[in-house]
Scaffold this motif. Structure first.
Motif: not given
Length: 114
Positions: A9-13
């Motif tokens: 999730i953090l990578r996508i954001l």
């Protein structure tokens, strides 16, 4: 598995320059073969906001915060260390050198020839 989902999730954001919504995050996670439901309790967007990892940008979605970026960087260090450890274990497993008889297979790239 929860940590892996959090990192994803953090990578996508982090990869997006603009706010991104929960539906698009879930779609991208499913594309990466990481099953994710938008209502997943420990990783719900509001929980990530409460932890200071993301910040809501109105109806546009969420962005990653500086704290979220640091969390992602720390997670990547752990992943890299795991990769290095796995590589070392493979080298150990592939080495059949018998020190007493001085026979067997070893990876000369990593050892001195004395």
């Amino acid at each position: 598995m929860v940590q892996r989902k959090l990192n994803e999730i953090l990578r996508i954001l982090h990869e997006n320059q603009e706010p991104i919504g929960a539906r698009l995050i879930a779609d991208r996670m499913n594309e990466a073969r990481i099953p994710h439901r938008r209502t997943g309790c420990p990783l719900s967007p509001s929980n990530l906001d409460e932890r200071g990892l993301t910040k809501r940008q109105g109806y546009d979605g969420r962005i990653i915060t500086e704290r979220g970026t640091r969390e992602l960087e720390n997670a990547l260090v752990g992943d890299r260390m795991g990769f290095i450890i796995t590589r070392i274990e493979k080298l150990i497993y592939d080495t059949t050198f018998d020190l007493k008889n001085r026979t067997g297979k070893r990876n000369n790239k990593y050892f001195d020839n004395r």
